[in-house]
Design a protein around this motif. Structure first.
Motif, PDB file in Angstrom:
ATOM      1  N   ILE A  58     -58.657 -88.457-172.192  1.00  0.00           N
ATOM      2  CA  ILE A  58     -58.044 -88.300-170.865  1.00  0.00           C
ATOM      3  C   ILE A  58     -56.873 -87.316-170.936  1.00  0.00           C
ATOM      4  CG2 ILE A  58     -56.686 -89.504-169.089  1.00  0.00           C
ATOM      5  CD1 ILE A  58     -58.485 -91.995-169.668  1.00  0.00           C
ATOM      6  N   SER A  59     -56.047 -87.444-171.973  1.00  0.00           N
ATOM      7  CA  SER A  59     -54.880 -86.544-172.059  1.00  0.00           C
ATOM      8  C   SER A  59     -55.325 -85.098-172.280  1.00  0.00           C
ATOM      9  CB  SER A  59     -53.961 -86.984-173.202  1.00  0.00           C
ATOM     10  OG  SER A  59     -54.559 -86.750-174.477  1.00  0.00           O
ATOM     11  N   LYS A  60     -56.366 -84.928-173.106  1.00  0.00           N
ATOM     12  CA  LYS A  60     -56.873 -83.559-173.337  1.00  0.00           C
ATOM     13  C   LYS A  60     -57.414 -82.975-172.020  1.00  0.00           C
ATOM     14  CE  LYS A  60     -58.104 -81.834-177.052  1.00  0.00           C
ATOM     15  NZ  LYS A  60     -57.478 -80.722-177.841  1.00  0.00           N
ATOM     16  N   ALA A  61     -58.156 -83.797-171.272  1.00  0.00           N
ATOM     17  CA  ALA A  61     -58.760 -83.314-170.016  1.00  0.00           C
ATOM     18  C   ALA A  61     -57.677 -82.939-169.007  1.00  0.00           C
ATOM     19  CB  ALA A  61     -59.677 -84.387-169.444  1.00  0.00           C
ATOM     20  N   LEU A  62     -56.563 -83.665-169.039  1.00  0.00           N
ATOM     21  CA  LEU A  62     -55.456 -83.383-168.113  1.00  0.00           C
ATOM     22  C   LEU A  62     -54.480 -82.357-168.696  1.00  0.00           C
ATOM     23  CD1 LEU A  62     -54.735 -87.033-166.863  1.00  0.00           C
ATOM     24  CD2 LEU A  62     -55.792 -85.169-165.557  1.00  0.00           C
ATOM     25  N   ASN A  63     -54.809 -81.899-169.926  1.00  0.00           N
ATOM     26  CA  ASN A  63     -53.975 -80.870-170.555  1.00  0.00           C
ATOM     27  C   ASN A  63     -52.524 -81.301-170.750  1.00  0.00           C
ATOM     28  OD1 ASN A  63     -54.034 -78.415-171.706  1.00  0.00           O
ATOM     29  ND2 ASN A  63     -54.838 -77.376-169.891  1.00  0.00           N
ATOM     30  N   VAL A  64     -52.339 -82.575-171.084  1.00  0.00           N
ATOM     31  CA  VAL A  64     -50.997 -83.077-171.402  1.00  0.00           C
ATOM     32  C   VAL A  64     -51.071 -83.801-172.747  1.00  0.00           C
ATOM     33  CG1 VAL A  64     -50.234 -83.374-169.002  1.00  0.00           C
ATOM     34  CG2 VAL A  64     -51.401 -85.259-170.160  1.00  0.00           C
ATOM     35  N   LYS A  65     -49.927 -83.941-173.402  1.00  0.00           N
ATOM     36  CA  LYS A  65     -49.911 -84.719-174.647  1.00  0.00           C
ATOM     37  C   LYS A  65     -50.006 -86.210-174.297  1.00  0.00           C
ATOM     38  CE  LYS A  65     -46.336 -83.293-177.332  1.00  0.00           C
ATOM     39  NZ  LYS A  65     -45.555 -82.761-178.440  1.00  0.00           N
ATOM     40  N   MET A  66     -50.587 -87.017-175.179  1.00  0.00           N
ATOM     41  CA  MET A  66     -50.686 -88.461-174.945  1.00  0.00           C
ATOM     42  C   MET A  66     -49.294 -89.034-174.678  1.00  0.00           C
ATOM     43  SD  MET A  66     -53.549 -90.103-177.395  1.00  0.00           S
ATOM     44  CE  MET A  66     -53.095 -89.275-178.913  1.00  0.00           C
ATOM     45  N   SER A  67     -48.303 -88.481-175.374  1.00  0.00           N
ATOM     46  CA  SER A  67     -46.935 -89.004-175.227  1.00  0.00           C
ATOM     47  C   SER A  67     -46.455 -88.886-173.781  1.00  0.00           C
ATOM     48  CB  SER A  67     -45.992 -88.258-176.163  1.00  0.00           C
ATOM     49  OG  SER A  67     -46.155 -86.866-176.027  1.00  0.00           O
ATOM     50  N   GLU A  68     -46.985 -87.905-173.049  1.00  0.00           N
ATOM     51  CA  GLU A  68     -46.550 -87.739-171.644  1.00  0.00           C
ATOM     52  C   GLU A  68     -47.133 -88.842-170.751  1.00  0.00           C
ATOM     53  OE1 GLU A  68     -47.077 -83.072-172.300  1.00  0.00           O
ATOM     54  OE2 GLU A  68     -46.741 -83.576-170.190  1.00  0.00           O
ATOM     55  N   LEU A  69     -48.259 -89.408-171.158  1.00  0.00           N
ATOM     56  CA  LEU A  69     -48.865 -90.490-170.366  1.00  0.00           C
ATOM     57  C   LEU A  69     -48.365 -91.854-170.837  1.00  0.00           C
ATOM     58  CD1 LEU A  69     -52.577 -89.231-170.302  1.00  0.00           C
ATOM     59  CD2 LEU A  69     -50.864 -89.006-168.477  1.00  0.00           C
ATOM     60  N   LEU A  70     -47.680 -91.846-171.995  1.00  0.00           N
ATOM     61  CA  LEU A  70     -47.256 -93.116-172.626  1.00  0.00           C
ATOM     62  C   LEU A  70     -45.784 -93.078-172.984  1.00  0.00           C
ATOM     63  CD1 LEU A  70     -50.396 -93.492-174.877  1.00  0.00           C
ATOM     64  CD2 LEU A  70     -49.710 -95.128-173.108  1.00  0.00           C
ATOM     65  N   ASP A  71     -44.990 -92.461-172.152  1.00  0.00           N
ATOM     66  CA  ASP A  71     -43.560 -92.305-172.440  1.00  0.00           C
ATOM     67  C   ASP A  71     -42.779 -93.549-172.003  1.00  0.00           C
ATOM     68  OD1 ASP A  71     -41.325 -91.156-173.308  1.00  0.00           O
ATOM     69  OD2 ASP A  71     -40.945 -89.925-171.523  1.00  0.00           O
ATOM     70  N   PHE A  72     -43.161 -94.675-172.580  1.00  0.00           N
ATOM     71  CA  PHE A  72     -42.425 -95.932-172.266  1.00  0.00           C
ATOM     72  C   PHE A  72     -42.628 -96.925-173.391  1.00  0.00           C
ATOM     73  CE2 PHE A  72     -46.365 -98.082-171.084  1.00  0.00           C
ATOM     74  CZ  PHE A  72     -47.161 -97.055-170.611  1.00  0.00           C
TER      75      PHE A  72
ATOM     76  N   LEU B  69     -45.203 -92.604-181.320  1.00  0.00           N
ATOM     77  CA  LEU B  69     -46.334 -92.783-182.243  1.00  0.00           C
ATOM     78  C   LEU B  69     -47.523 -91.903-181.824  1.00  0.00           C
ATOM     79  CD1 LEU B  69     -46.299 -96.684-182.573  1.00  0.00           C
ATOM     80  CD2 LEU B  69     -45.385 -95.010-184.220  1.00  0.00           C
ATOM     81  N   LEU B  70     -47.398 -91.339-180.608  1.00  0.00           N
ATOM     82  CA  LEU B  70     -48.532 -90.584-180.044  1.00  0.00           C
ATOM     83  C   LEU B  70     -48.069 -89.225-179.540  1.00  0.00           C
ATOM     84  CD1 LEU B  70     -50.083 -93.594-178.152  1.00  0.00           C
ATOM     85  CD2 LEU B  70     -51.255 -92.306-179.934  1.00  0.00           C
ATOM     86  N   ASP B  71     -47.163 -88.615-180.251  1.00  0.00           N
ATOM     87  CA  ASP B  71     -46.580 -87.344-179.812  1.00  0.00           C
ATOM     88  C   ASP B  71     -47.460 -86.168-180.254  1.00  0.00           C
ATOM     89  OD1 ASP B  71     -44.902 -85.641-178.635  1.00  0.00           O
ATOM     90  OD2 ASP B  71     -43.436 -85.561-180.281  1.00  0.00           O
ATOM     91  N   PHE B  72     -48.705 -86.203-179.796  1.00  0.00           N
ATOM     92  CA  PHE B  72     -49.619 -85.088-180.123  1.00  0.00           C
ATOM     93  C   PHE B  72     -50.729 -85.030-179.088  1.00  0.00           C
ATOM     94  CE2 PHE B  72     -52.797 -88.027-181.832  1.00  0.00           C
ATOM     95  CZ  PHE B  72     -52.036 -89.070-182.299  1.00  0.00           C
TER      96      PHE B  72
END
Lengths: 72, 72
Positions: A58-72, B69-72
Motif C-alpha cells: 500500500i505504501s509503495k502504491a501511494l508512493n510514501v514511506k511506511m513510516s508516513e502511514l504509521l507515524d504514531f 521500525l518502518l522508516d523505509f
C-alpha cells in the motif's frame, strides 16, 4: 468509557487521507497493490489487521514511506 | 541475481537492533508484548509477515514509534 486505542483505525484513516490527497480511487489502489477493492475499503474502515507485506504494498502504491502511514 | 527486497527482513533487523540497544532479551520482549519468544525470534530473522497489531505491540514494548521500525 475508556476506548482502547485501535491501531487499525488510525492506519486506515492515514491510508484513506493519503489516497484522497492523490485523487486515487479505492479501485485504482486495489489495482496498484494487487489487493481487492473491498479489502482496501475494509483497511480504510479499520476492519483489517493488515500484514507487513500489505502495508508495504500500500505504501509503495501511494508512493510514501511506511513510516508516513504509521507515524504514531 | 536481482534479490527482491524483503520487507520482513528489514523490519526484523530493525526490531533486533532496537532491542539490543536497550539490552532487552527476546524472552523479555516476548513478555512485554504477550508474544512467544520463538515468535520474536522468527520476526527478527525475517520469517514472519507480522500483523499491524503485533507491529504496534512490539513498538510499544520497545518504546519507539512504529515509524522508527518502518522508516523505509
Amino acid at each position: 468509557m475508556n476506548e482502547k486505542f485501535d491501531v487499525k483505525i488510525t492506519f486506515g484513516n492515514n491510508v484513506k487521507n493519503t489516497r484522497l490527497k492523490q485523487n486515487i480511487s479505492q479501485e485504482k489502489l486495489g489495482d496498484l497493490t494487487g489487493l481487492h477493492r473491498t479489502y482496501i475499503s475494509e483497511v480504510e474502515r479499520g476492519r483489517r489487521n493488515v500484514s507487513l507485506e500489505n502495508i508495504y504494498a500500500i505504501s509503495k502504491a501511494l508512493n510514501v514511506k511506511m513510516s508516513e502511514l504509521l507515524d504514531f
